[in-house]
Design an enzyme around this catalytic site. Structure first.
Site, PDB file in Angstrom:
ATOM      1  N   HIS A  61      33.729  49.782  48.924  1.00 16.43           N
ATOM      2  CA  HIS A  61      34.499  50.795  50.435  1.00 16.43           C
ATOM      3  C   HIS A  61      34.982  51.846  49.941  1.00 16.43           C
ATOM      4  CE1 HIS A  61      36.663  49.944  53.912  1.00 16.43           C
ATOM      5  NE2 HIS A  61      37.785  50.356  53.094  1.00 16.43           N
ATOM      6  N   ASP A 115      46.229  48.897  57.509  1.00 18.45           N
ATOM      7  CA  ASP A 115      45.746  47.496  58.165  1.00 18.45           C
ATOM      8  C   ASP A 115      45.974  46.528  57.010  1.00 18.45           C
ATOM      9  OD1 ASP A 115      43.189  49.106  57.157  1.00 18.45           O
ATOM     10  OD2 ASP A 115      42.047  47.549  58.579  1.00 18.45           O
ATOM     11  N   HIS A 116      46.094  46.860  55.856  1.00 13.30           N
ATOM     12  CA  HIS A 116      46.068  45.721  54.726  1.00 13.30           C
ATOM     13  C   HIS A 116      47.618  45.954  53.740  1.00 13.30           C
ATOM     14  CE1 HIS A 116      41.676  44.356  55.213  1.00 13.30           C
ATOM     15  NE2 HIS A 116      41.107  45.822  55.438  1.00 13.30           N
ATOM     16  N   HIS A 169      38.687  39.861  60.401  1.00 13.79           N
ATOM     17  CA  HIS A 169      39.433  41.162  60.554  1.00 13.79           C
ATOM     18  C   HIS A 169      37.852  41.688  61.355  1.00 13.79           C
ATOM     19  CE1 HIS A 169      38.590  44.982  58.694  1.00 13.79           C
ATOM     20  NE2 HIS A 169      39.528  45.541  58.135  1.00 13.79           N
ATOM     21  N   ASP A 213      37.575  44.326  53.681  1.00 17.39           N
ATOM     22  CA  ASP A 213      36.499  45.253  53.481  1.00 17.39           C
ATOM     23  C   ASP A 213      35.341  45.830  52.164  1.00 17.39           C
ATOM     24  OD1 ASP A 213      38.530  45.212  55.665  1.00 17.39           O
ATOM     25  OD2 ASP A 213      38.804  47.582  55.634  1.00 17.39           O
ATOM     26  N   HIS A 265      44.158  50.309  52.088  1.00 15.37           N
ATOM     27  CA  HIS A 265      44.045  51.593  54.034  1.00 15.37           C
ATOM     28  C   HIS A 265      45.168  50.684  54.331  1.00 15.37           C
ATOM     29  CE1 HIS A 265      39.640  52.906  53.397  1.00 15.37           C
ATOM     30  NE2 HIS A 265      41.227  53.951  54.050  1.00 15.37           N
ATOM     31  N   HIS A 280      43.456  46.444  49.012  1.00 14.27           N
ATOM     32  CA  HIS A 280      43.373  48.277  49.182  1.00 14.27           C
ATOM     33  C   HIS A 280      44.046  48.971  49.338  1.00 14.27           C
ATOM     34  CE1 HIS A 280      41.168  47.111  52.631  1.00 14.27           C
ATOM     35  NE2 HIS A 280      41.174  48.421  53.105  1.00 14.27           N
TER      36      HIS A 280
END
EC number: 3.1.26.11
Length: 305
Positions: free
Chosen positions: A142, A67-68, A267, A209, A65, A63
């Site tokens: 999510h 941090d990914h 995570h 997530d 976001h 996805h």
């Protein structure tokens, strides 16, 4: 068997710490190197882990976001800088196409690599040119669209030495039988099915997530290795539900119900100073191998069943 291992590049969640980089995971599978969710700092973590840009054959984002995915610009530019000779396939939610395009064009660089894009419009099998496994995307739950990934090696056969010996099939003739599918022995035809048994292929699931949803169980079902987020502990389950995450206990219960062999937790929220409670919580519910991931660790896939 070719080398199959998970190289952990980062294990933090939204906020990195002194001990934990943002996400990043390279699955080595023979000549394949699948880079999952490269967060900030992934390129430097690769240097520490001994991972070269040429090792990357596929990139898979769950996805969009930060941090990914915020490590993607550096990865894309690095594979071009190093003139990676093979094409690199990229998988990501189609709803984030705008973000993907921005990340891949974050600054000026020379484009030399064939980056083949595979935007995911919905759950199902994905195009995986020349891969020794199938790749399936499964929808998760999510605040933004998210997918998990499942990699499955096709089933094979295991030759049975006792049956081969009983029929007088030895040495090079075994290879001949495997290649041809049948062999004439003492006037009769022996097939591979008579001297073998089915051997399931290895499987791997990557679940980031998400709150608990049917997709988590679907991804985990029977896999050899489940890499799964464990942002919170059960005591903070209300936060996990609110923000679309899992607890260590939830992840472990999923693994137990799914007959997973190796459970890899990652995570982790920066709110926890140590992860002893994550391990204890997981081991309370799951009797298989539990790995609490650490940056730069290498985790081998368990041997074939």
């Amino acid at each position: 068997m070719s080398q199959r291992e998970l190289v952990v590049l980062g294990t933090a969640s939204q906020v990195p710490t002194r001990q934990r980089n943002h996400n990043g995971y390279l699955l080595r599978w023979g000549r394949e190197g699948v880079l999952f969710d490269p967060g900030e700092g992934t390129q430097r973590q690769m240097a520490f882990a001994g991972v070269a840009a040429t090792d990357i054959t596929r990139i898979a984002l769950t996805h969009f976001h930060g941090d990914h995915c915020l490590g993607l610009p550096g990865i894309v530019q690095r594979i071009n800088l190093d003139r990676v000779a093979h094409p690199v396939d990229a998988y990501y939610p189609a709803s984030g196409q705008e973000y993907f395009d921005r990340l891949c064009s974050a600054s000026s660089f020379y484009r030399r690599v064939d980056l083949r894009t595979h935007p995911i419009a919905g759950p199902g099998p994905l195009d995986a040119p020349d891969a020794p496994f199938t790749i399936e995307a499964v929808a998760l739950s999510h605040p933004v669209e998210a997918f998990g990934y499942r990699l499955t090696e096709p089933a094979g056969v295991r030759m049975l030495p006792d049956r081969l010996a009983a029929l007088g099939i030895h040495g090079p003739r075994i290879g001949e039988l495997q290649r041809a599918g049948s062999l004439l022995v003492d006037g009769r035809t022996v097939t591979v099915a008579e001297v073998s048994e089915p051997r399931p292929g290895q499987s791997f699931a990557f679940v980031m997530d998400t709150r608990l949803c049917p997709g988590v169980a679907e991804l985990a079902a029977g896999v050899d290795m489940l890499v799964i987020e464990a942002t919170f502990l059960d005591a903070d389950a209300h936060l996990a539900e609110e923000y679309g995450h899992l607890t260590a206990g939830q992840a472990a219960r999923v693994a137990a119900d799914a007959d997973v062999r190796t459970l890899v937790l990652t995570h982790f929220s920066q709110r926890y100073r140590t992860l002893d409670d994550h391990r204890a919580e997981a081991e309370k519910h799951f009797s298989g191998e539990v790995v609490v991931a650490e940056d730069l660790h290498r985790i081998p896939l368990p041997p074939r069943r």
